[in-house]
Write a protein that holds these residues in place. Sequence first.
Motif, PDB file in Angstrom:
ATOM      1  N   ALA A 183       0.829  -1.203   0.000  1.00 32.74           N
ATOM      2  CA  ALA A 183       0.000   0.000   0.000  1.00 32.74           C
ATOM      3  C   ALA A 183       0.864   1.255   0.000  1.00 32.74           C
ATOM      4  CB  ALA A 183      -0.945   0.002   1.201  1.00 32.74           C
ATOM      5  N   ILE A 184       1.959   1.214   0.768  1.00 30.70           N
ATOM      6  CA  ILE A 184       2.865   2.366   0.808  1.00 30.70           C
ATOM      7  C   ILE A 184       3.475   2.610  -0.571  1.00 30.70           C
ATOM      8  CG2 ILE A 184       5.063   3.210   1.739  1.00 30.70           C
ATOM      9  CD1 ILE A 184       4.347   1.759   4.354  1.00 30.70           C
ATOM     10  N   VAL A 185       3.914   1.525  -1.218  1.00 30.18           N
ATOM     11  CA  VAL A 185       4.484   1.649  -2.564  1.00 30.18           C
ATOM     12  C   VAL A 185       3.434   2.181  -3.536  1.00 30.18           C
ATOM     13  CG1 VAL A 185       5.468   0.381  -4.520  1.00 30.18           C
ATOM     14  CG2 VAL A 185       6.186  -0.176  -2.185  1.00 30.18           C
ATOM     15  N   ALA A 186       2.205   1.668  -3.426  1.00 30.66           N
ATOM     16  CA  ALA A 186       1.132   2.107  -4.313  1.00 30.66           C
ATOM     17  C   ALA A 186       0.821   3.588  -4.130  1.00 30.66           C
ATOM     18  CB  ALA A 186      -0.120   1.269  -4.069  1.00 30.66           C
ATOM     19  N   VAL A 187       0.805   4.042  -2.889  1.00 33.61           N
ATOM     20  CA  VAL A 187       0.531   5.460  -2.616  1.00 33.61           C
ATOM     21  C   VAL A 187       1.645   6.335  -3.177  1.00 33.61           C
ATOM     22  CG1 VAL A 187       0.357   7.188  -0.787  1.00 33.61           C
ATOM     23  CG2 VAL A 187      -0.914   5.044  -0.599  1.00 33.61           C
ATOM     24  N   LEU A 188       2.888   5.926  -2.972  1.00 28.68           N
ATOM     25  CA  LEU A 188       4.017   6.680  -3.504  1.00 28.68           C
ATOM     26  C   LEU A 188       3.945   6.763  -5.024  1.00 28.68           C
ATOM     27  CD1 LEU A 188       6.956   5.330  -1.298  1.00 28.68           C
ATOM     28  CD2 LEU A 188       5.910   7.592  -1.181  1.00 28.68           C
ATOM     29  N   ALA A 189       3.619   5.626  -5.658  1.00 27.60           N
ATOM     30  CA  ALA A 189       3.513   5.599  -7.123  1.00 27.60           C
ATOM     31  C   ALA A 189       2.372   6.487  -7.603  1.00 27.60           C
ATOM     32  CB  ALA A 189       3.316   4.170  -7.607  1.00 27.60           C
ATOM     33  N   GLN A 190       1.263   6.467  -6.875  1.00 29.58           N
ATOM     34  CA  GLN A 190       0.118   7.286  -7.261  1.00 29.58           C
ATOM     35  C   GLN A 190       0.432   8.774  -7.130  1.00 29.58           C
ATOM     36  OE1 GLN A 190      -2.651   6.714  -8.782  1.00 29.58           O
ATOM     37  NE2 GLN A 190      -3.433   8.797  -8.573  1.00 29.58           N
ATOM     38  N   VAL A 191       1.042   9.145  -6.018  1.00 32.46           N
ATOM     39  CA  VAL A 191       1.359  10.556  -5.781  1.00 32.46           C
ATOM     40  C   VAL A 191       2.376  11.063  -6.799  1.00 32.46           C
ATOM     41  CG1 VAL A 191       2.456  12.155  -4.163  1.00 32.46           C
ATOM     42  CG2 VAL A 191       0.784  10.485  -3.338  1.00 32.46           C
ATOM     43  N   ARG A 192       3.368  10.251  -7.083  1.00 28.97           N
ATOM     44  CA  ARG A 192       4.443  10.679  -7.976  1.00 28.97           C
ATOM     45  C   ARG A 192       4.090  10.552  -9.457  1.00 28.97           C
ATOM     46  NH1 ARG A 192       9.155  13.706  -7.989  1.00 28.97           N
ATOM     47  NH2 ARG A 192      10.563  12.930  -9.611  1.00 28.97           N
ATOM     48  N   LEU A 193       3.397   9.437  -9.817  1.00 30.06           N
ATOM     49  CA  LEU A 193       3.188   9.128 -11.231  1.00 30.06           C
ATOM     50  C   LEU A 193       1.738   9.225 -11.689  1.00 30.06           C
ATOM     51  CD1 LEU A 193       5.478   5.953 -11.346  1.00 30.06           C
ATOM     52  CD2 LEU A 193       6.107   8.302 -11.937  1.00 30.06           C
ATOM     53  N   ASP A 194       0.802   9.424 -10.753  1.00 32.59           N
ATOM     54  CA  ASP A 194      -0.629   9.445 -11.087  1.00 32.59           C
ATOM     55  C   ASP A 194      -1.007   8.190 -11.876  1.00 32.59           C
ATOM     56  OD1 ASP A 194      -3.258  10.230 -11.277  1.00 32.59           O
ATOM     57  OD2 ASP A 194      -2.915  11.557 -13.001  1.00 32.59           O
ATOM     58  N   VAL A 195      -0.769   7.041 -11.279  1.00 32.19           N
ATOM     59  CA  VAL A 195      -1.005   5.759 -11.933  1.00 32.19           C
ATOM     60  C   VAL A 195      -2.457   5.607 -12.369  1.00 32.19           C
ATOM     61  CG1 VAL A 195      -0.923   3.256 -11.651  1.00 32.19           C
ATOM     62  CG2 VAL A 195       0.867   4.690 -10.629  1.00 32.19           C
ATOM     63  N   LEU A 196      -3.395   5.939 -11.498  1.00 35.03           N
ATOM     64  CA  LEU A 196      -4.808   5.777 -11.820  1.00 35.03           C
ATOM     65  C   LEU A 196      -5.198   6.671 -13.001  1.00 35.03           C
ATOM     66  CD1 LEU A 196      -6.379   5.608  -8.241  1.00 35.03           C
ATOM     67  CD2 LEU A 196      -5.868   3.723  -9.807  1.00 35.03           C
ATOM     68  N   GLY A 197      -4.666   7.877 -13.022  1.00 37.71           N
ATOM     69  CA  GLY A 197      -4.968   8.785 -14.135  1.00 37.71           C
ATOM     70  C   GLY A 197      -4.410   8.263 -15.445  1.00 37.71           C
ATOM     71  N   ALA A 198      -3.219   7.644 -15.384  1.00 45.37           N
ATOM     72  CA  ALA A 198      -2.606   7.127 -16.601  1.00 45.37           C
ATOM     73  C   ALA A 198      -3.325   5.888 -17.123  1.00 45.37           C
ATOM     74  CB  ALA A 198      -1.139   6.796 -16.329  1.00 45.37           C
ATOM     75  N   LEU A 199      -3.864   5.095 -16.202  1.00 48.49           N
ATOM     76  CA  LEU A 199      -4.521   3.851 -16.600  1.00 48.49           C
ATOM     77  C   LEU A 199      -5.965   4.065 -17.016  1.00 48.49           C
ATOM     78  CD1 LEU A 199      -3.156   1.398 -13.870  1.00 48.49           C
ATOM     79  CD2 LEU A 199      -2.391   1.637 -16.237  1.00 48.49           C
ATOM     80  N   PHE A 200      -6.633   5.022 -16.381  1.00 48.71           N
ATOM     81  CA  PHE A 200      -8.056   5.215 -16.647  1.00 48.71           C
ATOM     82  C   PHE A 200      -8.368   6.593 -17.224  1.00 48.71           C
ATOM     83  CE2 PHE A 200      -7.611   2.318 -12.995  1.00 48.71           C
ATOM     84  CZ  PHE A 200      -8.167   1.186 -13.530  1.00 48.71           C
TER      85      PHE A 200
END
Length: 200
Positions: A183-200
């Motif tokens: 979860a920590i890695v996922a949050v860091l990735a989301q904050v830094r890379l906007d993973v959800l925005g890139a995927l959806f």
Amino acid sequence: MPSPQSHTRPTAMAVWLIIAGVIGWWAAFSLTMEKFHALANPGEAASCDFSPLVQCTKNLDSAQGSVFGFPNPILGLTGWVAPIVVGMAILAGARFARWFWLCFWAGIAFAFGFVIWLISQSIFVLGTLCPWCMVTWVVTIPTFYVVTIHLFRAGIIPVSNRVRQGADKLIGWVPLMAIVSYAIVAVLAQVRLDVLGALF
């Protein structure tokens, strides 16, 4: 207090070591094949390149992908054999000396530290998430936790009975510890890379 037998022959840990070793080895093998493919077909996208964010090529071609002068997956091809062998040996009834456990833990600790560094490089420097790398992260993190806790609860690292009992209780929390780490890695990735925005 659990019996010494449950500590010297930790069946559940042995099974996990085998499962983690097989998964980690397969991820390393897959990345190695992708590297071979890239060398044989320059400029061609890897099969694990799904988007600019989720891909293998940028990671494999980077300096971080060959830290020791050769592709990192080669470390996995050799290193993940150890947990498989140790797990199989435990199930077969083998007992290991203290020095062996400490050497094994040192290897697992190195893998854990290396994975943490690679996670930071992927998120904060390269800006990509390599699918097969993430598989490696998923199995390395709980493997480090379970082996470390085992060293305390089995008395391989000399500690008081109270600490050993605490470690024995903590071993059951390894899945949750791993989930929190993910979860920590996922949050860091989301904050830094906007993973959800890139995927959806």
